[in-house]
Enzyme design. Structure first.
Site, short mmCIF file in Angstrom:
data_model
loop_
_atom_site.label_atom_id
_atom_site.label_comp_id
_atom_site.label_asym_id
_atom_site.label_seq_id
_atom_site.Cartn_x
_atom_site.Cartn_y
_atom_site.Cartn_z
N ASP A 145 0.78 -1.24 0.00
CA ASP A 145 0.00 0.00 0.00
C ASP A 145 0.82 1.30 0.00
O ASP A 145 0.63 2.13 -0.87
CB ASP A 145 -0.98 0.01 1.17
CG ASP A 145 -2.01 1.14 1.09
OD1 ASP A 145 -2.44 1.46 -0.03
OD2 ASP A 145 -2.38 1.69 2.14
N CYS A 205 -22.98 0.29 -4.63
CA CYS A 205 -21.88 1.03 -4.00
C CYS A 205 -21.96 2.52 -4.31
O CYS A 205 -21.70 3.37 -3.45
CB CYS A 205 -20.53 0.47 -4.44
SG CYS A 205 -20.21 0.53 -6.23
#
Length: 385
Positions: A145, A205
């Site tokens: 990440d 979503c």
């Protein structure tokens, strides 16, 4: 014949090393482990450029600064021949949106309710990489990440899932709840097929986002995203977004939790990260009492600690202002005298919502002298200056 024999030898070596890394991944709790080529995401560089050119990265300048390296894994390491992408399911046991109906509680994103996943996953990947390098006689590098690696496109290319309309990875086996990590290596491995998009006409979503952060399907404007606003954004949060934030004090799970594919996300893995009980539904009143040492102690080992106490209390004060809980007034009043202007400013905003008009005018009349421009602006917005 000698050439064919050599080819068979190389094929068997690839198969053996690929099977080895998958077995190592499974032994450390990764539900998914698949392989792609470093040149498998040719469209990623252009898409990233469009995102940054439109300013949708907000104040995350590190994205622009590392744009070239992010766009192509080979720019990060020219010798890489295979990219192994790992997925760890962190799906919650319940719908995390239920806390949004409890105004006296604070909502912390599911991923941040335990130890910092960067540390957890990187530690596991280093174990795998060490053993793999010894077995393969190849060089390896691991990333989680924070490195300039576009892990979601790479994960889609490797077949872990696809990037849904919320731009996050969706897995048919684990829904939207996956931590990702990657291992780059100079070894040749068997390449997996990419996953196709299974979103269809669903827009759950997109419709779930409280702040309309999706300009279009498969696009996000971070400047409107609650996760960005409560984690990455420094200084005051724009007044238009504060009521929409509700009691979300660190991140937002709404678009992830709305995904219908989550019905497959349950995991029996003993190595799955379990949420700390005290971070599932912490009391807003308690969080408002945290000074810097208290904040550091309470969030020790948690990713929440990275944003610092002042930004965190700014977020909690927004939740307090949205709560309608008058018992929080005294705590907010004390924070209106905090050394941090971010905290003082949000205390003013919170009190303007918790107090009735007469109370707030009396409070304003007794306020201390203020010189910070952002805090003065909060008083103006409250109709005092």
């Amino acid at each position: 014949m000698p050439a064919r024999s050599e080819q068979d030898k190389e094929r068997k070596k690839r198969e053996s090393l690929t099977a080895f890394v998958r077995a190592e991944a499974a032994s450390l709790g990764f539900e998914l482990c698949r392989v792609t080529r470093p040149d498998s995401i040719p469209e990623a560089k252009a898409r990233l450029g469009e995102f940054i050119d439109a300013g949708r990265h907000g104040t995350m300048e590190w994205m622009a600064e590392t744009q070239e390296r992010r766009g192509d894994p080979r720019s990060l390491w020219s010798d890489v021949r295979s990219v192994v992408v790992f997925g760890l399911n962190y799906g919650p046991e319940e719908d995390p949106r239920s806390i949004l109906e409890k105004p006296d509680k604070a909502a912390i994103s599911v991923y941040a309710r335990n130890r910092d996943y960067h540390d957890v996953i990187k530690g596991r990947l280093k174990e795998i990489a060490t053993r793999f390098a010894a077995r393969a006689g190849a060089d390896v590098k691991v990333f989680v990440d924070t490195a300039p690696v576009m892990e979601k496109p790479l994960a889609a290319a490797a077949g872990l899932g696809w990037q849904g309309k919320h731009t996050n990875l969706v897995s048919r086996a684990h829904g939207s709840w996956l931590f990702l990590g990657s291992m780059f290596t100079t070894a040749d491995l068997d390449i997996d097929a990419a996953e196709s998009d299974h979103c269809g006409s669903c827009r759950a979503c997109l419709d779930a986002c409280p702040t309309n952060a999706f300009p279009a399907p498969y696009q996000i404007d971070a400047r409107r995203c609650i996760s960005y606003l409560t984690i990455e954004h420094k200084g005051p949060i724009a007044p238009e977004f504060r009521p929409m934030i509700g009691n979300r004090i660190y991140g937002c799970d709404d678009c992830l939790a709305a995904c219908p594919w989550n019905k497959f996300a349950a995991s029996a893995s003993e190595m799955k990260l379990q949420a700390r009980e005290d971070l599932k539904e912490p009391e807003i009143a308690f969080l408002l009492t945290l000074d810097d040492p208290g904040f550091r102690t309470f969030f020790s080992g948690s990713p929440v600690k990275r944003i610092g106490r002042n930004r965190f209390i700014r977020n909690v004060l927004i939740a307090a202002g949205n709560s309608g809980q008058r018992q929080l007034i005294d705590l907010c009043r004390s924070l209106s005298r905090d050394p941090s202007p971010d905290v003082r400013g949000m205390a003013v905003w919170a009190l303007s919502g918790l107090m009735d008009a007469g109370e707030f005018q009396s409070f304003a009349a007794e306020r201390q002298v203020e010189e910070d421009g952002d805090v003065l602006n909060e008083w103006r917005l409250a109709g005092v200056l």
